[in-house]
Design a protein around this motif. Structure first.
Motif, mmCIF file in Angstrom:
data_model
loop_
_atom_site.group_PDB
_atom_site.id
_atom_site.type_symbol
_atom_site.label_atom_id
_atom_site.label_comp_id
_atom_site.label_asym_id
_atom_site.label_seq_id
_atom_site.Cartn_x
_atom_site.Cartn_y
_atom_site.Cartn_z
ATOM 1 N N GLU A 43 0.800 -1.235 0.000
ATOM 2 C CA GLU A 43 0.000 0.000 0.000
ATOM 3 C C GLU A 43 0.826 1.274 0.000
ATOM 4 O O GLU A 43 0.351 2.335 -0.423
ATOM 5 N N LEU A 44 2.087 1.208 0.441
ATOM 6 C CA LEU A 44 2.940 2.399 0.484
ATOM 7 C C LEU A 44 3.976 2.431 -0.636
ATOM 8 O O LEU A 44 4.759 3.376 -0.733
ATOM 9 N N ASN A 45 3.980 1.402 -1.482
ATOM 10 C CA ASN A 45 4.979 1.301 -2.548
ATOM 11 C C ASN A 45 4.543 2.118 -3.758
ATOM 12 O O ASN A 45 3.592 1.778 -4.449
ATOM 13 N N LEU A 46 5.275 3.194 -4.035
ATOM 14 C CA LEU A 46 4.977 4.056 -5.181
ATOM 15 C C LEU A 46 5.626 3.558 -6.460
ATOM 16 O O LEU A 46 5.309 4.039 -7.546
ATOM 17 N N GLY A 47 6.577 2.616 -6.359
ATOM 18 C CA GLY A 47 7.263 2.101 -7.543
ATOM 19 C C GLY A 47 8.534 2.875 -7.855
ATOM 20 O O GLY A 47 9.096 3.569 -7.017
ATOM 21 N N GLY A 48 8.969 2.752 -9.112
ATOM 22 C CA GLY A 48 10.238 3.344 -9.532
ATOM 23 C C GLY A 48 10.236 4.858 -9.487
ATOM 24 O O GLY A 48 9.230 5.503 -9.766
ATOM 25 N N ILE A 49 11.403 5.430 -9.162
ATOM 26 C CA ILE A 49 11.550 6.883 -9.039
ATOM 27 C C ILE A 49 12.566 7.405 -10.039
ATOM 28 O O ILE A 49 13.467 6.689 -10.466
ATOM 29 N N GLY A 50 12.414 8.667 -10.445
ATOM 30 C CA GLY A 50 13.438 9.343 -11.233
ATOM 31 C C GLY A 50 13.218 9.274 -12.724
ATOM 32 O O GLY A 50 12.089 9.213 -13.207
ATOM 33 N N VAL A 51 14.306 9.277 -13.470
ATOM 34 C CA VAL A 51 14.251 9.327 -14.930
ATOM 35 C C VAL A 51 13.500 8.132 -15.491
ATOM 36 O O VAL A 51 12.717 8.265 -16.426
ATOM 37 N N THR A 52 13.724 6.963 -14.925
ATOM 38 C CA THR A 52 12.991 5.777 -15.345
ATOM 39 C C THR A 52 11.888 5.448 -14.342
ATOM 40 O O THR A 52 11.421 4.314 -14.258
ATOM 41 N N GLY A 53 11.466 6.451 -13.602
ATOM 42 C CA GLY A 53 10.426 6.268 -12.605
ATOM 43 C C GLY A 53 9.043 6.556 -13.148
ATOM 44 O O GLY A 53 8.857 6.868 -14.325
ATOM 45 N N ASN A 54 8.057 6.472 -12.268
ATOM 46 C CA ASN A 54 6.677 6.629 -12.707
ATOM 47 C C ASN A 54 6.045 7.900 -12.157
ATOM 48 O O ASN A 54 6.641 8.634 -11.364
ATOM 49 N N LEU A 55 4.825 8.132 -12.573
ATOM 50 C CA LEU A 55 4.107 9.354 -12.221
ATOM 51 C C LEU A 55 3.886 9.468 -10.718
ATOM 52 O O LEU A 55 4.044 10.547 -10.134
ATOM 53 N N ALA A 56 3.510 8.361 -10.062
ATOM 54 C CA ALA A 56 3.212 8.400 -8.632
ATOM 55 C C ALA A 56 4.438 8.786 -7.815
ATOM 56 O O ALA A 56 4.390 9.714 -6.989
ATOM 57 N N ALA A 57 5.543 8.078 -8.028
ATOM 58 C CA ALA A 57 6.758 8.347 -7.255
ATOM 59 C C ALA A 57 7.285 9.749 -7.514
ATOM 60 O O ALA A 57 7.680 10.470 -6.583
ATOM 61 N N ASN A 58 7.299 10.165 -8.767
ATOM 62 C CA ASN A 58 7.879 11.461 -9.101
ATOM 63 C C ASN A 58 7.039 12.631 -8.600
ATOM 64 O O ASN A 58 7.569 13.672 -8.217
ATOM 65 N N LYS A 59 5.717 12.483 -8.586
ATOM 66 C CA LYS A 59 4.868 13.553 -8.052
ATOM 67 C C LYS A 59 5.060 13.716 -6.552
ATOM 68 O O LYS A 59 5.171 14.836 -6.041
ATOM 69 N N ILE A 60 5.082 12.602 -5.832
ATOM 70 C CA ILE A 60 5.290 12.670 -4.384
ATOM 71 C C ILE A 60 6.682 13.215 -4.070
ATOM 72 O O ILE A 60 6.876 13.997 -3.129
ATOM 73 N N ALA A 61 7.679 12.823 -4.880
ATOM 74 C CA ALA A 61 9.058 13.255 -4.653
ATOM 75 C C ALA A 61 9.201 14.765 -4.759
ATOM 76 O O ALA A 61 9.985 15.382 -4.028
ATOM 77 N N LYS A 62 8.460 15.379 -5.665
ATOM 78 C CA LYS A 62 8.565 16.829 -5.864
ATOM 79 C C LYS A 62 8.147 17.610 -4.617
ATOM 80 O O LYS A 62 8.610 18.727 -4.383
ATOM 81 N N GLU A 63 7.264 17.014 -3.806
ATOM 82 C CA GLU A 63 6.739 17.713 -2.628
ATOM 83 C C GLU A 63 7.411 17.289 -1.330
ATOM 84 O O GLU A 63 7.185 17.911 -0.284
ATOM 85 N N ALA A 64 8.211 16.247 -1.355
ATOM 86 C CA ALA A 64 8.802 15.716 -0.127
ATOM 87 C C ALA A 64 9.672 16.758 0.565
ATOM 88 O O ALA A 64 10.418 17.490 -0.093
ATOM 89 N N ASP A 65 9.584 16.805 1.903
ATOM 90 C CA ASP A 65 10.427 17.755 2.641
ATOM 91 C C ASP A 65 11.617 17.072 3.324
ATOM 92 O O ASP A 65 12.511 17.743 3.826
ATOM 93 N N VAL A 66 11.623 15.749 3.343
ATOM 94 C CA VAL A 66 12.826 15.018 3.737
ATOM 95 C C VAL A 66 12.846 13.710 2.951
ATOM 96 O O VAL A 66 11.837 13.014 2.856
ATOM 97 N N VAL A 67 13.982 13.409 2.358
ATOM 98 C CA VAL A 67 14.157 12.193 1.562
ATOM 99 C C VAL A 67 15.158 11.303 2.279
ATOM 100 O O VAL A 67 16.297 11.719 2.542
ATOM 101 N N ILE A 68 14.717 10.098 2.616
ATOM 102 C CA ILE A 68 15.556 9.155 3.357
ATOM 103 C C ILE A 68 15.966 8.042 2.396
ATOM 104 O O ILE A 68 15.171 7.164 2.060
ATOM 105 N N GLY A 69 17.181 8.112 1.923
ATOM 106 C CA GLY A 69 17.687 7.104 0.999
ATOM 107 C C GLY A 69 18.338 5.965 1.758
ATOM 108 O O GLY A 69 19.263 6.192 2.546
ATOM 109 N N VAL A 70 17.871 4.743 1.539
ATOM 110 C CA VAL A 70 18.408 3.578 2.238
ATOM 111 C C VAL A 70 19.127 2.679 1.235
ATOM 112 O O VAL A 70 18.507 2.117 0.327
ATOM 113 N N GLY A 71 20.436 2.609 1.351
ATOM 114 C CA GLY A 71 21.216 1.745 0.474
ATOM 115 C C GLY A 71 21.220 2.183 -0.969
ATOM 116 O O GLY A 71 21.281 1.346 -1.869
#
Length: 644
Positions: free
Chosen positions: A275-303
């Motif tokens: 339910e929380l998986n937005l899928g791929g992010i970035g250049v080869t990412g999708n609409l859901a992940a990239n839209k949420i990413a634009k508004e994020a105020d903290v990005v926690i990258g794991v590995g």
């Protein structure tokens, strides 16, 4: 202390056969075996040692040095870096062939042990066959080319040097923070020289993967940062899979209601429909992940390495108050994007951070945004999976679309298949636990966006180096790692022609792999790129030379890949429509030998960018107005991107 008199090659084989790795109390043999292509630089040295007494090491015969090294890399990657194969080659061109594979493993942080033969340490017969001479530096050989793409490089010029070289090789190969390609160069005369090695050198060595914990000050700083934020976003990188931290990652996301997206290496750590998986992010990412990413105020990258495809060339995260946290065992990667560096094992780090945030009763402020955007993307994927070509009123959402190319391809191949429709059918047809392998072209973009892993660790993408030719060879490595699962190489025609050597090895070893070949008669991904930047099509479609123009702009060059592969002993199919595709997949599942499905797919029917941007070097000066316009657009996007 007792000694054993052995040649350098014999001692190395005996040493490798006694290396083990312990992870969370579970001990396994670390070196599974050796891929070989013998030549005059290794056949009577390392070759003799392997023939005389390989111990429990499995010896495979490669077909191309780069190809077998890709297979070894894929084996280690599918085994979460806990097992490896070594690769040995002759001097000169045999060794040089492995340089590309060395770069691939190092870029992806995957352990790969290379044992290239080298020219004579004694120099007496110089110049020998295949030797590159440097008149001002006799110590330089072809193998020096490995220095730039290796995490550890050494040359054994005396028998006693083997001990420090081998021990240091294991130090790097078994360290998740430092791992990559290790190259030990073996001059052919030294391989055959004997030495009285101490018995202790050959004892069973157990290397332990210690989970580095988070330090208290960094943990406190991270908690303070996160609790001030309302719209956090998690990025699931390859380190989540290698650390076996998927459960801890899920718990963290669920406990604090934090959506997460995936890198190419992280995809399938968690199944697609969480339910929380937005899928791929970035250049080869999708609409859901990239839209949420634009508004994020903290990005926690794991590995994750925060590479340009993940960050959309550092332009994706548009919130002016956005900050970054990097949880990574590798300090170098943890500092990327000026992040708060939580240098720790992913599993240990997430456990500590979850416990600390629970005490603060933290929750994100997301309400129904995640569910809404996921449903929007699901509808788009359903559309892509059912996209059909009828010959009329068809405009794929790809810059540089040319109706005449579609029409010409359709006329030549009689195919009506779009690339996304094929992926949609494969998504339904393949077994849930089947492993798909990819690396280059437009397929990694399509697969990161639309592929739906239903079981964990079934998505195997090499995208740190995006090395053309990895796909088929990597499929063999994945099959060696998980022999009970079906493995499918997702490969374009351009990449297949560049390297598919280990398809023959799969036949020889009776390790069935399936090659799903998407033939669009072009380097389609790069054709899209050049056309989207105003160039027009040049040198990327596979066309005959035109006698009138003198250029490669004649008719498309047809290739019957199925007929070609059949000569290897592969079971083959030619596909131009959905009915044939379904029949081919069904029959291929029954096959006991490797298969190749030659699918003729319409050009320019792959997915597009979905609100992402990728920085490329568009010319500042050009005679074409379209290129000038593309350069102006480039400058505008650079202004939006982070500077470091």
């Amino acid at each position: 202390m007792g000694t054993i008199r052995l040649t350098v090659a014999q001692a190395l084989v005996k040493f490798l056969d006694n290396q083990y790795l312990e992870v969370d109390g579970v001990e396994n043999k670390f070196v599974e075996g050796v891929f070989t292509i013998f030549g005059h630089g290794n056949v009577v040295g390392l070759g003799q040692a392997l023939e005389q007494d390989p111990g429990d090491l499995v010896v495979h015969q490669g077909r191309n040095e780069q190809g077998m090294a890709h297979a070894a890399t894929a084996f280690a990657k599918q085994n979460k870096r806990q097992k490896i194969y070594a690769c040995t080659s002759s001097v000169g061109p045999g060794a040089a062939n492995m340089v590309t594979a060395a770069g691939t493993a190092t870029a992806n942080r995957i352990p790969l042990l290379l044992l290239p033969g080298d020219t004579f340490a004694c120099r007496q017969p110089d110049p020998v066959l295949q030797q590159v001479e440097h008149p001002t530096n006799f110590t330089t050989t072809t193998n020096d080319a490995f220095r730039a793409v290796s995490k550890y490089w050494d040359r054994v010029n005396r028998p006693e040097q083997l001990m420090t070289a081998a021990i240091n090789a294991m130090r790097v190969l078994t360290d998740p923070a430092k791992t990559g390609t290790v190259t030990i160069c073996l001059p052919q005369d030294v391989q055959a020289e004997a030495y009285d090695y101490p018995e202790e050198f050959f004892k069973k060595r157990v290397h332990r993967l210690d989970r580095r914990p988070l330090t208290k000050p960094l943990l406190e700083e991270a908690v303070e940062l996160i609790t001030k934020k309302e719209k956090p976003l998690l990025i699931c990188g390859g380190g989540v899979r290698y650390s076996e931290a998927a459960d801890e990652f899920k718990e963290f996301a669920e406990k604090f209601n934090i959506p997460f997206c995936e890198t190419q290496a992280g995809k399938s750590a968690i199944v697609w429909d969480h339910e929380l998986n937005l899928g791929g992010i970035g250049v080869t990412g999708n609409l859901a992940a990239n839209k949420i990413a634009k508004e994020a105020d903290v990005v926690i990258g794991v590995g994750t390495r925060f590479m340009d495809f993940t960050t959309a060339s550092k332009q994706l995260f548009q919130n002016p108050d956005v900050e970054f946290i990097g949880i990574n065992i590798c300090e170098f990667d943890a500092y990327k994007l000026d992040a708060l560096p939580l240098v720790a094992d992913a599993k240990a780090g997430l456990k500590a951070l979850t416990k600390a945030l629970k005490e603060e009763s933290y929750q994100s402020s997301y309400t129904d945004e995640i569910e809404t955007i996921k449903e929007e993307w699901k509808q788009e994927v359903d559309r892509l999976f059912n996209l059909e070509y009828t010959g009329e009123d068809f405009t794929p959402e790809v810059a540089g679309h040319l109706d005449e190319v579609l029409s010409e391809f359709n006329e030549d191949t009689e195919s009506m298949l779009t690339q996304t429709r094929v992926l949609g059918e494969l998504d339904k047809l393949l077994a849930d636990d089947a492993i798909i392998v990819g690396s280059s072209g437009s397929l990694p973009g399509c697969l990161q966006r639309v592929w739906r892993p239903k079981k964990t660790n079934t998505y195997h993408m090499e995208y740190g180096y995006s090395c053309m030719g990895y796909e088929v060879c990597g499929a063999l490595g994945a099959k060696l790692a998980e022999p009970d699962k079906e493995v499918y190489a997702m490969v374009g025609d351009g990449s297949y022609m560049m390297l598919h050597s280990e398809l023959v090895t799969s036949i020889q070893e009776q390790k069935k792999i399936n090659v799903v070949l998407f033939d669009n008669m072009a380097f389609g991904c790069i054709n899209n790129l050049q056309m989207s930047q105003g160039m027009g099509s040049f040198g990327t479609e596979f066309r005959f030379r035109n006698e009138e123009t003198g250029k490669l702009d004649g008719e498309l060059v047809p290739i019957d890949f199925a007929a070609s592969a059949a000569g290897y002993g592969v079971k083959t199919y030619r596909v131009t429509n959905v009915k044939e595709l379904k029949e081919a997949i069904k029959d291929a599942k029954k096959s006991k030998v490797s298969t190749l499905i030659d699918i003729k797919v319409l050009p320019k029917t792959m997915t597009h960018g979905y609100e992402s941007w990728w920085r490329v070097g568009v010319p500042e000066v050009s005679e074409k107005e379209s290129v000038q316009q593309a350069h102006q657009e480039l400058k505008g996007e650079i202004e939006k991107a982070r500077k470091y």
